[in-house]
Design a protein around this motif. Structure first.
Motif, PDB file in Angstrom:
ATOM      1  N   ASN A 272       0.825  -1.217   0.000  1.00 41.41           N
ATOM      2  CA  ASN A 272       0.000   0.000   0.000  1.00 41.41           C
ATOM      3  C   ASN A 272       0.859   1.267   0.000  1.00 41.41           C
ATOM      4  O   ASN A 272       0.538   2.248   0.672  1.00 41.41           O
ATOM      5  N   LEU A 273       1.942   1.258  -0.766  1.00 45.92           N
ATOM      6  CA  LEU A 273       2.883   2.375  -0.766  1.00 45.92           C
ATOM      7  C   LEU A 273       2.460   3.458  -1.756  1.00 45.92           C
ATOM      8  O   LEU A 273       3.095   3.689  -2.783  1.00 45.92           O
ATOM      9  N   HIS A 274       1.361   4.107  -1.447  1.00 48.93           N
ATOM     10  CA  HIS A 274       0.922   5.267  -2.227  1.00 48.93           C
ATOM     11  C   HIS A 274       1.621   6.480  -1.632  1.00 48.93           C
ATOM     12  O   HIS A 274       1.240   6.962  -0.568  1.00 48.93           O
ATOM     13  N   GLY A 275       2.664   6.962  -2.315  1.00 48.74           N
ATOM     14  CA  GLY A 275       3.415   8.051  -1.709  1.00 48.74           C
ATOM     15  C   GLY A 275       4.306   8.783  -2.687  1.00 48.74           C
ATOM     16  O   GLY A 275       4.553   8.333  -3.810  1.00 48.74           O
ATOM     17  N   THR A 276       4.790   9.938  -2.227  1.00 44.06           N
ATOM     18  CA  THR A 276       5.686  10.795  -2.990  1.00 44.06           C
ATOM     19  C   THR A 276       6.952  10.994  -2.184  1.00 44.06           C
ATOM     20  O   THR A 276       6.893  11.445  -1.038  1.00 44.06           O
ATOM     21  N   GLY A 277       8.090  10.692  -2.768  1.00 45.69           N
ATOM     22  CA  GLY A 277       9.353  10.882  -2.066  1.00 45.69           C
ATOM     23  C   GLY A 277      10.456  10.100  -2.733  1.00 45.69           C
ATOM     24  O   GLY A 277      10.233   9.341  -3.682  1.00 45.69           O
ATOM     25  N   GLY A 278      11.662  10.297  -2.241  1.00 50.60           N
ATOM     26  CA  GLY A 278      12.797   9.564  -2.773  1.00 50.60           C
ATOM     27  C   GLY A 278      13.122   9.888  -4.215  1.00 50.60           C
ATOM     28  O   GLY A 278      13.775   9.089  -4.900  1.00 50.60           O
ATOM     29  N   SER A 279      12.669  11.054  -4.700  1.00 48.20           N
ATOM     30  CA  SER A 279      12.924  11.446  -6.093  1.00 48.20           C
ATOM     31  C   SER A 279      12.490  10.350  -7.062  1.00 48.20           C
ATOM     32  O   SER A 279      13.169  10.048  -8.037  1.00 48.20           O
ATOM     33  N   THR A 280      11.311   9.765  -6.798  1.00 47.71           N
ATOM     34  CA  THR A 280      10.860   8.604  -7.565  1.00 47.71           C
ATOM     35  C   THR A 280       9.719   8.889  -8.532  1.00 47.71           C
ATOM     36  O   THR A 280       9.341   8.008  -9.303  1.00 47.71           O
ATOM     37  N   SER A 281       9.133  10.076  -8.513  1.00 47.12           N
ATOM     38  CA  SER A 281       7.877  10.285  -9.239  1.00 47.12           C
ATOM     39  C   SER A 281       7.995  10.000 -10.731  1.00 47.12           C
ATOM     40  O   SER A 281       7.122   9.364 -11.325  1.00 47.12           O
ATOM     41  N   MET A 282       9.066  10.459 -11.357  1.00 50.61           N
ATOM     42  CA  MET A 282       9.199  10.224 -12.794  1.00 50.61           C
ATOM     43  C   MET A 282       9.635   8.790 -13.080  1.00 50.61           C
ATOM     44  O   MET A 282       9.197   8.181 -14.065  1.00 50.61           O
ATOM     45  N   LYS A 283      10.481   8.229 -12.219  1.00 52.05           N
ATOM     46  CA  LYS A 283      10.861   6.825 -12.402  1.00 52.05           C
ATOM     47  C   LYS A 283       9.629   5.937 -12.276  1.00 52.05           C
ATOM     48  O   LYS A 283       9.503   4.929 -12.975  1.00 52.05           O
ATOM     49  N   ASP A 284       8.725   6.304 -11.390  1.00 53.61           N
ATOM     50  CA  ASP A 284       7.492   5.552 -11.199  1.00 53.61           C
ATOM     51  C   ASP A 284       6.522   5.772 -12.352  1.00 53.61           C
ATOM     52  O   ASP A 284       5.897   4.831 -12.840  1.00 53.61           O
ATOM     53  N   GLY A 285       6.390   7.003 -12.802  1.00 54.64           N
ATOM     54  CA  GLY A 285       5.339   7.330 -13.758  1.00 54.64           C
ATOM     55  C   GLY A 285       5.705   7.215 -15.218  1.00 54.64           C
ATOM     56  O   GLY A 285       4.822   7.190 -16.078  1.00 54.64           O
ATOM     57  N   TYR A 286       7.004   7.143 -15.525  1.00 60.12           N
ATOM     58  CA  TYR A 286       7.455   7.238 -16.911  1.00 60.12           C
ATOM     59  C   TYR A 286       6.774   6.213 -17.818  1.00 60.12           C
ATOM     60  O   TYR A 286       6.249   6.556 -18.884  1.00 60.12           O
ATOM     61  N   LYS A 287       6.726   4.961 -17.422  1.00 65.54           N
ATOM     62  CA  LYS A 287       6.054   3.946 -18.238  1.00 65.54           C
ATOM     63  C   LYS A 287       4.579   3.851 -17.906  1.00 65.54           C
ATOM     64  O   LYS A 287       3.737   3.706 -18.797  1.00 65.54           O
ATOM     65  N   ARG A 288       4.257   3.935 -16.631  1.00 68.56           N
ATOM     66  CA  ARG A 288       2.868   3.718 -16.221  1.00 68.56           C
ATOM     67  C   ARG A 288       1.925   4.750 -16.828  1.00 68.56           C
ATOM     68  O   ARG A 288       0.820   4.426 -17.275  1.00 68.56           O
ATOM     69  N   MET A 289       2.334   6.029 -16.822  1.00 72.78           N
ATOM     70  CA  MET A 289       1.455   7.055 -17.354  1.00 72.78           C
ATOM     71  C   MET A 289       1.330   6.960 -18.871  1.00 72.78           C
ATOM     72  O   MET A 289       0.259   7.171 -19.441  1.00 72.78           O
ATOM     73  N   ARG A 290       2.427   6.632 -19.527  1.00 71.55           N
ATOM     74  CA  ARG A 290       2.347   6.448 -20.980  1.00 71.55           C
ATOM     75  C   ARG A 290       1.454   5.251 -21.309  1.00 71.55           C
ATOM     76  O   ARG A 290       0.648   5.294 -22.246  1.00 71.55           O
ATOM     77  N   GLN A 291       1.588   4.183 -20.520  1.00 68.75           N
ATOM     78  CA  GLN A 291       0.730   3.017 -20.747  1.00 68.75           C
ATOM     79  C   GLN A 291      -0.730   3.364 -20.492  1.00 68.75           C
ATOM     80  O   GLN A 291      -1.618   2.922 -21.235  1.00 68.75           O
ATOM     81  N   ALA A 292      -0.993   4.157 -19.457  1.00 70.07           N
ATOM     82  CA  ALA A 292      -2.368   4.567 -19.184  1.00 70.07           C
ATOM     83  C   ALA A 292      -2.928   5.380 -20.347  1.00 70.07           C
ATOM     84  O   ALA A 292      -4.074   5.184 -20.771  1.00 70.07           O
TER      85      ALA A 292
END
Length: 746
Positions: free
Chosen positions: A137-157
């Motif tokens: 349940n790690l819904h969170g912002t931190g660790g300079s991860t937002s773009m690493k997290d979203g780069y593929k997922r948002m494009r796939q969405a």
């Protein structure tokens, strides 16, 4: 349009695993799609947890908190790129607290290794491991991860939404989907007829989402180019809603005072004077403090200050010197980690010159411009909390526990954050607001901390000490042997957040210490965790924030002992270890015109740190000015691997450096009688506009994997400045803040 209030109680599974994170990993429980938290209203279609289309257009639910780092803009660009719309056609809201919005990059950063040594196979393991964020349940912002997290997922969405809309059009017209194209928010039929997405949304919602390939780089319109910030208009006009801006019908306002000796209890209080003040509605016993509810915030703050309280002692040494003596005692214990032990650090190489140095840095406050605050409403068995936060699901569960509710009965409305820096990973301010709301059922209550309450009840960046030993020979480093001692932010934060104490070596404690990208043949770095109950937590760049100062200050000392130019000394070692690290050093050398010599009255220093997947080099120039020292110029080079928006990256590097320079010059939390002595900005200063250096930033894209941007600009700032001051004055700074030893321009 569906609002964040419409969080599904009955949820449905979306049809494509690609939408929620890509390749499957492990058991079905891990790899299956997370439930879609969006419950569409009439005339609305939630094609996946990120994209909702209604008659008014397209809404992106971006679950990473916007705290100035530009995440709303970059995530919108990723969606818009694949969905074939312009950025101004996408509305961006923060998603509700939900499993579907787990951060897939959190877990990858916990893998063992130096980080920059991750090849394709290890990187793929990290991506697969990221799906555990859903389970946790790690819904969170931190660790300079937002773009690493979203780069593929948002494009796939975006791509999945696009192809599903095309399929809806194909079914309507009886033509194969491959014959349709998309542009400007519409599906284009073979005969040129354009059908807006808004007209197809309800038909598309009835279909299983269509998996789609991502567009190749040469077709990108938005990614890699700077875009207008989607939050710019709101923030420029004062219409952006931060937590402190929330206003609801019948709202009341609260202030609190907690024991300034953190962890200590409260023996009793006398609130007679406060209760008699006009406009005061209630005084509440908070357990280890008191709160006042009143008709406005200022009155509540005045009233709570009028309460006489008998505070109990803190569970840690009461004075700063005693605290650092306890930190130093950790060196006598076995290390928690030795994550780098190359060669033989015990043996001094023949003919080498040995040198040693000890360093110390203070506790630091996050000092967000918007103090901690939250608004809570407990009504009809449901709790709603409005606040800026970095961890919505953890905030939800903690507030639920405080209210005696299930998590599903709690709605977390995440507003803009007036500064996060890791402080809003915590949940205390939201829980305290919930505690007050329990005493005021049916009434929305906004709790706002005073600046003093905020600064004295922080989860600080830990104070830290280092003992460094090294050796040089033939102009280069041949040995580095370091020990760092500090409390563990990870250990404490995980205990608070999840009632879980991580086992094994603490990688965050020694990040920036063991994994500096230098080819030193005899290289050992140990981490010693000190046992102190002063609350500490994640502070922008975490362990890197102090470890870079230790390593890069000592690297400078070794360079001078070797008789080698400090930048060339680092560059030689970096070239033999990792090319991107050498690349950023070469970039700042060229940008700054580094020649190894400076004119009288001018000093220059350099520092390099690899953190959060990104190597960053900084050169700082200082100059004598009317008896003081001005930080005159700065040059920053970073290698992101892949850049979504170059100007946002530059802004993050600039801002990260400014945060690091402020802390290096003026930041410290000291203790007397168990309480923090600093309470407001006159005691805890920062660089001002007129003291900020003229800055140039260069963004490189040579490394194989995407790095973070929010934090890596911070760690090199302090050592680059300290090294510049040495170049100017000949005086070596081994303790921070620098204001105690240098006359800095303020």
């Amino acid at each position: 349009m569906a609002s964040i209030a419409k969080i599904a109680r009955r949820t449905f599974l979306i049809g494509s695993a690609a939408v929620v994170g890509g390749v499957a990993f492990g058991a079905y429980y891990v790899s299956r799609p997370a439930p879609n938290p969006l419950q569409p209203g009439d005339g609305e279609a939630a094609l996946n947890p990120f994209v909702l289309i209604d008659q008014n257009g397209i809404t992106l639910f971006a679950p990473r908190a916007e705290m100035g780092q530009g995440v709303k803009t970059s995530w919108a660009a990723l969606i818009a790129e694949e969905l074939d719309v312009e950025l101004d056609q996408v509305r961006v809201l923060h998603g509700p607290a939900a499993k579907a919005y787990y951060n897939s990059a959190f877990m990858a950063d916990a893998l063992p290794g130096k980080g920059y040594d991750s090849g394709t196979f290890k990187h793929s393991i990290g991506e697969a491991l990221g799906h555990l964020g859903k389970v946790l349940n790690l819904h969170g912002t931190g660790g300079s991860t937002s773009m690493k997290d979203g780069y593929k997922r948002m494009r796939q969405a975006g791509a999945t939404a696009r192809e599903t809309l095309k399929q809806a059009a194909a079914d309507r017209l009886g033509v194969n989907r491959s014959q349709f194209s998309t542009a400007n928010g519409a599906v284009i039929a073979p005969d040129g007829t354009q059908i807006p997405y808004t007209e197809l949304a309800m038909d598309a919602a009835k279909l299983d989402p269509v998996e789609a390939d991502l567009r190749p780089r040469h077709e990108w319109r938005l990614i890699g180019k700077s875009q207008p910030r989607v939050d710019m208009a709101e923030k420029s006009t004062g219409t952006a809603e931060f937590g402190i801006d929330v206003r609801l019908p019948g709202i009341k306002f609260a202030a609190l005072r907690m024991n300034p000796r953190q962890g200590g209890g409260m023996a009793g209080f006398d609130a007679a004077a406060a209760a008699a003040m006009p406009g005061v509605e209630k005084v509440i016993d908070m357990g280890t403090g008191v709160a006042v509810v009143a008709s406005n915030t200022w009155l509540a703050m005045q009233a709570v200050d009028a309460i006489e309280v008998n505070w109990q002692d803190a569970p840690y040494p009461p004075e700063t010197d005693q605290i650092f003596a306890r930190i130093a005692s950790a060196f006598e214990d076995a290390p928690n980690s030795v994550l780098r032990d190359d060669g033989d650090a015990d043996q001094l190489p023949a003919g080498a010159t040995e040198l040693t140095a000890d360093y110390q840095v203070p506790y630091l406050a996050h000092a967000t411009m918007e103090p901690m605050n939250a608004t809570a409403l407990l009504e009809d068995g449901r709790l709603t909390v409005w606040c800026g936060n970095q961890m919505p699901t953890f905030t939800q569960s903690k507030c639920a526990a405080e209210a005696g509710l299930d998590a599903e009965q709690v709605d977390i409305r995440t507003t803009y954050l007036g500064g996060g820096f890791g402080r809003r990973v915590e949940f205390d301010y939201a829980v305290f607001a919930t505690r007050i709301a329990k005493d005021m059922p049916g009434v929305p209550v906004q709790l706002t901390w005073s600046r003093e309450e905020d600064m004295r009840h922080d989860m600080y960046r830990p104070g830290a000490m280092a003992r460094m030993r090294g050796a040089v020979k033939d102009g280069t480093a041949v040995l580095m042997d370091g020990k760092v001692a500090a409390a563990s932010p990870t250990e404490q934060a995980m205990k608070r957040l999840a009632d879980f104490t991580p086992a094994g070596p603490d990688k965050v404690h020694v990040e920036g210490f063991f994994n500096s990208p230098y080819a030193i043949p005899n290289y050992r770095m140990a981490g010693h965790i000190s046992d102190l109950q002063i609350p500490v937590g994640f502070w922008r760049s975490v362990g890197n924030s102090f470890n870079a100062f230790f390593v890069e200050s000592f690297m400078d000392e070794m360079a001078h002992a070797a008789g080698t130019d400090p930048l060339e000394f680092r560059l030689d070692l970096a070239r033999r270890e990792w090319a991107p690290a050498a690349g950023v050093l070469e970039a700042v050398r060229e940008m700054s015109g580094w020649a190894g010599k400076t004119p009288d009255g001018v000093g220059r220093g350099v520092a390099l740190c690899y953190s959060f997947g990104t190597p960053v080099a900084e050169v700082i120039e200082v100059a004598e000015e009317d008896g003081s020292i001005r930080i005159a110029k700065a040059w920053i080079a970073c290698d992101m691997g892949r850049v979504i928006d170059p100007e946002i990256v530059k802004a993050q590097m600039f801002g990260g450096m400014a945060y690091g320079l402020s802390a290096a010059c003026f930041g410290e939390i000291t203790f007397a009688d168990g309480a923090a002595e600093q309470g407001n900005f006159p005691d805890y200063d920062a660089l001002r506009m007129h003291t900020m250096p003229e800055t140039e930033v260069q963004v490189l894209e040579t490394q194989a994997h995407m790095g973070g941007a929010g934090e890596p600009g911070t760690p090199p700032a302090a050592p680059a400045l300290a090294n510049a001051l040495f170049d100017l004055t000949g005086k070596r700074a081994r303790r921070l803040p620098l204001m105690h030893e240098f006359d800095l321009l303020v």
